[in-house]
Motif scaffolding. Structure first.
Motif, PDB file in Angstrom:
ATOM      1  N   GLY A  43       0.818  -1.220   0.000  1.00  0.00           N
ATOM      2  CA  GLY A  43       0.000   0.000   0.000  1.00  0.00           C
ATOM      3  C   GLY A  43       0.845   1.260   0.000  1.00  0.00           C
ATOM      4  O   GLY A  43       0.341   2.347   0.278  1.00  0.00           O
ATOM      5  N   GLY A  44       2.132   1.079  -0.333  1.00  0.00           N
ATOM      6  CA  GLY A  44       3.070   2.203  -0.254  1.00  0.00           C
ATOM      7  C   GLY A  44       2.699   3.396  -1.104  1.00  0.00           C
ATOM      8  O   GLY A  44       2.847   4.546  -0.665  1.00  0.00           O
ATOM      9  N   VAL A  45       2.202   3.138  -2.298  1.00  0.00           N
ATOM     10  CA  VAL A  45       1.851   4.239  -3.202  1.00  0.00           C
ATOM     11  C   VAL A  45       0.755   5.095  -2.562  1.00  0.00           C
ATOM     12  O   VAL A  45       0.817   6.333  -2.544  1.00  0.00           O
ATOM     13  N   MET A  46      -0.253   4.416  -2.000  1.00  0.00           N
ATOM     14  CA  MET A  46      -1.361   5.121  -1.375  1.00  0.00           C
ATOM     15  C   MET A  46      -0.914   5.843  -0.091  1.00  0.00           C
ATOM     16  O   MET A  46      -1.381   6.944   0.194  1.00  0.00           O
ATOM     17  N   ALA A  47      -0.010   5.216   0.647  1.00  0.00           N
ATOM     18  CA  ALA A  47       0.495   5.858   1.871  1.00  0.00           C
ATOM     19  C   ALA A  47       1.203   7.159   1.524  1.00  0.00           C
ATOM     20  O   ALA A  47       1.019   8.186   2.187  1.00  0.00           O
ATOM     21  N   THR A  48       2.001   7.133   0.438  1.00  0.00           N
ATOM     22  CA  THR A  48       2.710   8.334   0.016  1.00  0.00           C
ATOM     23  C   THR A  48       1.716   9.423  -0.379  1.00  0.00           C
ATOM     24  O   THR A  48       1.900  10.595  -0.039  1.00  0.00           O
ATOM     25  N   ASP A  57       5.985  14.668   4.820  1.00  0.00           N
ATOM     26  CA  ASP A  57       6.978  14.338   3.793  1.00  0.00           C
ATOM     27  C   ASP A  57       7.340  12.858   3.822  1.00  0.00           C
ATOM     28  O   ASP A  57       7.457  12.251   4.883  1.00  0.00           O
ATOM     29  N   THR A  58       7.543  12.297   2.623  1.00  0.00           N
ATOM     30  CA  THR A  58       7.969  10.906   2.505  1.00  0.00           C
ATOM     31  C   THR A  58       9.457  10.871   2.171  1.00  0.00           C
ATOM     32  O   THR A  58       9.897  11.527   1.226  1.00  0.00           O
ATOM     33  N   THR A  59      10.227  10.138   2.972  1.00  0.00           N
ATOM     34  CA  THR A  59      11.646   9.952   2.678  1.00  0.00           C
ATOM     35  C   THR A  59      11.918   8.460   2.572  1.00  0.00           C
ATOM     36  O   THR A  59      11.575   7.694   3.469  1.00  0.00           O
ATOM     37  N   MET A  60      12.521   8.071   1.434  1.00  0.00           N
ATOM     38  CA  MET A  60      12.842   6.664   1.226  1.00  0.00           C
ATOM     39  C   MET A  60      14.364   6.517   1.235  1.00  0.00           C
ATOM     40  O   MET A  60      15.078   7.338   0.668  1.00  0.00           O
ATOM     41  N   VAL A  61      14.860   5.462   1.882  1.00  0.00           N
ATOM     42  CA  VAL A  61      16.290   5.137   1.838  1.00  0.00           C
ATOM     43  C   VAL A  61      16.403   3.700   1.339  1.00  0.00           C
ATOM     44  O   VAL A  61      15.849   2.782   1.948  1.00  0.00           O
ATOM     45  N   GLU A  62      17.073   3.538   0.206  1.00  0.00           N
ATOM     46  CA  GLU A  62      17.184   2.226  -0.443  1.00  0.00           C
ATOM     47  C   GLU A  62      15.826   1.537  -0.559  1.00  0.00           C
ATOM     48  O   GLU A  62      15.666   0.350  -0.221  1.00  0.00           O
ATOM     49  N   GLY A  63      14.857   2.287  -1.026  1.00  0.00           N
ATOM     50  CA  GLY A  63      13.530   1.727  -1.271  1.00  0.00           C
ATOM     51  C   GLY A  63      12.686   1.518  -0.028  1.00  0.00           C
ATOM     52  O   GLY A  63      11.549   1.065  -0.123  1.00  0.00           O
ATOM     53  N   ARG A  64      13.234   1.851   1.143  1.00  0.00           N
ATOM     54  CA  ARG A  64      12.481   1.648   2.380  1.00  0.00           C
ATOM     55  C   ARG A  64      12.071   2.987   2.973  1.00  0.00           C
ATOM     56  O   ARG A  64      12.854   3.936   2.970  1.00  0.00           O
ATOM     57  N   ARG A  65      10.854   3.023   3.520  1.00  0.00           N
ATOM     58  CA  ARG A  65      10.268   4.255   4.037  1.00  0.00           C
ATOM     59  C   ARG A  65      10.784   4.604   5.432  1.00  0.00           C
ATOM     60  O   ARG A  65      10.729   3.792   6.346  1.00  0.00           O
ATOM     61  N   ILE A  66      11.287   5.821   5.580  1.00  0.00           N
ATOM     62  CA  ILE A  66      11.626   6.323   6.916  1.00  0.00           C
ATOM     63  C   ILE A  66      10.289   6.615   7.610  1.00  0.00           C
ATOM     64  O   ILE A  66       9.462   7.348   7.074  1.00  0.00           O
ATOM     65  N   THR A  67      10.099   6.002   8.781  1.00  0.00           N
ATOM     66  CA  THR A  67       8.776   6.035   9.411  1.00  0.00           C
ATOM     67  C   THR A  67       8.834   6.758  10.753  1.00  0.00           C
ATOM     68  O   THR A  67       9.018   6.136  11.806  1.00  0.00           O
ATOM     69  N   GLY A  68       8.673   8.079  10.687  1.00  0.00           N
ATOM     70  CA  GLY A  68       8.652   8.901  11.903  1.00  0.00           C
ATOM     71  C   GLY A  68       7.283   8.823  12.584  1.00  0.00           C
ATOM     72  O   GLY A  68       6.419   8.046  12.181  1.00  0.00           O
ATOM     73  N   ASP A 121      18.310   6.080  10.728  1.00  0.00           N
ATOM     74  CA  ASP A 121      17.245   5.743  11.668  1.00  0.00           C
ATOM     75  C   ASP A 121      15.949   5.610  10.871  1.00  0.00           C
ATOM     76  O   ASP A 121      15.391   6.606  10.419  1.00  0.00           O
ATOM     77  N   TYR A 122      15.496   4.361  10.704  1.00  0.00           N
ATOM     78  CA  TYR A 122      14.260   4.136   9.944  1.00  0.00           C
ATOM     79  C   TYR A 122      13.025   4.497  10.750  1.00  0.00           C
ATOM     80  O   TYR A 122      11.921   4.484  10.228  1.00  0.00           O
ATOM     81  N   GLY A 123      13.186   4.780  12.029  1.00  0.00           N
ATOM     82  CA  GLY A 123      12.042   5.147  12.860  1.00  0.00           C
ATOM     83  C   GLY A 123      11.235   3.927  13.269  1.00  0.00           C
ATOM     84  O   GLY A 123      11.808   2.894  13.638  1.00  0.00           O
ATOM     85  N   TRP A 124       9.892   4.032  13.149  1.00  0.00           N
ATOM     86  CA  TRP A 124       8.990   2.961  13.593  1.00  0.00           C
ATOM     87  C   TRP A 124       8.909   1.839  12.559  1.00  0.00           C
ATOM     88  O   TRP A 124       7.834   1.542  12.026  1.00  0.00           O
ATOM     89  N   VAL A 125      10.057   1.223  12.309  1.00  0.00           N
ATOM     90  CA  VAL A 125      10.131   0.101  11.362  1.00  0.00           C
ATOM     91  C   VAL A 125      10.503  -1.157  12.141  1.00  0.00           C
ATOM     92  O   VAL A 125      11.369  -1.111  13.018  1.00  0.00           O
ATOM     93  N   GLY A 126       9.816  -2.249  11.824  1.00  0.00           N
ATOM     94  CA  GLY A 126      10.055  -3.478  12.563  1.00  0.00           C
ATOM     95  C   GLY A 126      10.603  -4.603  11.707  1.00  0.00           C
ATOM     96  O   GLY A 126      10.176  -4.791  10.571  1.00  0.00           O
ATOM     97  N   ASP A 127      11.578  -5.334  12.270  1.00  0.00           N
ATOM     98  CA  ASP A 127      12.078  -6.555  11.629  1.00  0.00           C
ATOM     99  C   ASP A 127      11.423  -7.747  12.325  1.00  0.00           C
ATOM    100  O   ASP A 127      11.471  -7.864  13.554  1.00  0.00           O
ATOM    101  N   VAL A 128      10.818  -8.611  11.520  1.00  0.00           N
ATOM    102  CA  VAL A 128       9.999  -9.705  12.062  1.00  0.00           C
ATOM    103  C   VAL A 128      10.807 -10.641  12.958  1.00  0.00           C
ATOM    104  O   VAL A 128      11.883 -11.100  12.586  1.00  0.00           O
ATOM    105  N   LYS A 129      10.276 -10.893  14.148  1.00  0.00           N
ATOM    106  CA  LYS A 129      10.897 -11.802  15.095  1.00  0.00           C
ATOM    107  C   LYS A 129      10.216 -13.162  15.005  1.00  0.00           C
ATOM    108  O   LYS A 129      10.889 -14.185  14.981  1.00  0.00           O
TER     109      LYS A 129
END
Lengths: 260, 260
Positions: A43-48, A57-68, A121-129
């Motif tokens: 849903g990234g397009v719609m989120a942007t 503002d949307t900031t992407m780093v290497e295709g990943r969204r910085i999530t403040g 700092d990607y912010g509120w980004v989670g890596d699956v545990k």
């Protein structure tokens, strides 16, 4: 080897879900598959676009969204609400018993907030545990189709933004001990292409070694690399088959690129 | 009469969910109740503020939101995503096994799009047709706490905006044949007040006849009328008790106004 039931995990990307008519066409093909299945959506397009409308503002780093702080609210709204509930309502209309979930729901996908690495700092980004295969399979066995939004939680009360490709791969991996799992990545191209400009140049069958060679030679491009890395990891963890295909071919899984 | 298990249906309004710390305090009191329970939340204040940020005008008629094409997207995002998933993540952190649902999920709340009456077109607003008590009780018996967003669906693929008070009453009514149900409306006042300006003037016990008299004399004001009408309807349908109380007293249901 146990004789396990088949289960389909289908991931659809942001470009498909953005448009109501392409979404409906995709869901009709998904619904036509008999048997046990799970849908994972982006849903990234719609989120942007919602973020832009709200002045975030949307900031992407290497295709990943910085999530403040503001962006986690936007993606929680768009992924967990707008896209997820729209899909569920459409599937229910098609006669499927669907339930829309994020990782916090019944604690199905727990993740760890990504640490700051190399100053990013990607912010509120989670890596699956972990993905709770028991909870998901209980739903599946009750005839319910889980529809998973690309959101997880940290178990401390926070929603985290998590890549949908990763969620699909982790879900497929976790279910592989219980089911004969096929993981399908569904997007706008016909599969992994030898020539990005030629939609007919689909690699029908791709092995890990060949992927590494094509990656080294630059044929396989940046966006495809994490998708395929995730997919090969899933394959190594017991997922029976991974198919990378177009939305148009979702009803015929003999098409597209098959990972082996 | 069957000896039924107790079940609590708690509805919390938009002003409580708007603020993270008041939300957390309310959820802690909700979580402290042992046993079977369902939470229904609003989110209107937040929907209005997100709509404003996106340049979508809010129009209310007799306290109800006119829900056009853009507004249904806003409320689907805010109610189904932001508020619902935030609550679920907080409850999970408190050790509850919660699942956030809208009416489309597992087809639990089906409604009919409200027809245009007296020239007023409410848009994508739904009047509840049925709540699936079987699906809800299956979750409850599995130890899961359903968290219901004020969204239903029409079975034709559309999400509809539905008043949270009504959803709480309809949920309580539908579950009354299976459980000994207490319905709690939780808001910022201490209960139904004889004098709106005096928070100590709580009517401890309210009968239908007294409600009708207070309505006729104008003591019970406009916002409270549909809430109480819903509540008395629930009582007449087999809900054992209805309590109208403040968030601060959610942990002590002997406080507030008790409908009889």
């Amino acid at each position: 080897m146990r004789n396990m039931e088949k289960l389909l995990v289908v991931k659809v990307g942001g470009k498909v879900v953005e448009n109501a008519s392409s979404l409906q066409a995709m869901l009709a093909r998904f619904a036509a598959h008999e048997g046990r299945k799970v849908l994972v959506h982006g849903g990234g397009v719609m989120a942007t676009s919602v973020a832009r409308a709200m002045g975030v503002d949307t900031t992407m780093v290497e295709g990943r969204r910085i999530t403040g702080d503001k962006m986690i609210d936007v993606v929680t709204m768009v992924y967990g609400g707008l896209v997820n509930k729209r899909i569920v309502a459409m599937l229910e209309c098609m006669g499927l018993n669907a339930v829309g979930l994020c990782g916090a729901d019944m604690n199905i996908m727990l993740s760890t907030k990504r640490p700051v690495v190399d100053g990013i700092d990607y912010g509120w980004v989670g890596d699956v545990k972990r993905v709770d295969a028991h909870a998901l399979s209980t739903l599946v066995e009750a005839g319910v189709v889980p529809v998973l939004a690309p959101l997880t939680h940290d178990g401390k009360g926070h929603i985290l933004n998590t890549n949908a490709d990763t969620i699909a791969a982790e879900t497929a991996r976790s279910l592989a001990s219980r089911y004969d799992v096929t993981l399908v990545y569904c997007f706008e191209k016909n599969g992994v292409l030898l020539d990005p400009g030629d939609d007919g140049s689909v690699i029908a069958s791709l092995q890990l070694r060949q992927f590494q060679e094509l990656k080294a030679s630059g044929v396989i491009n940046q966006g495809m690399i994490p998708k395929l890395s995730n997919a090969f990891k899933a394959l190594q963890s017991g997922v029976r088959e991974v198919v990378i295909t177009s939305v148009a071919h979702l009803d015929d899984l003999s098409q597209g690129t098959h990972l082996q």
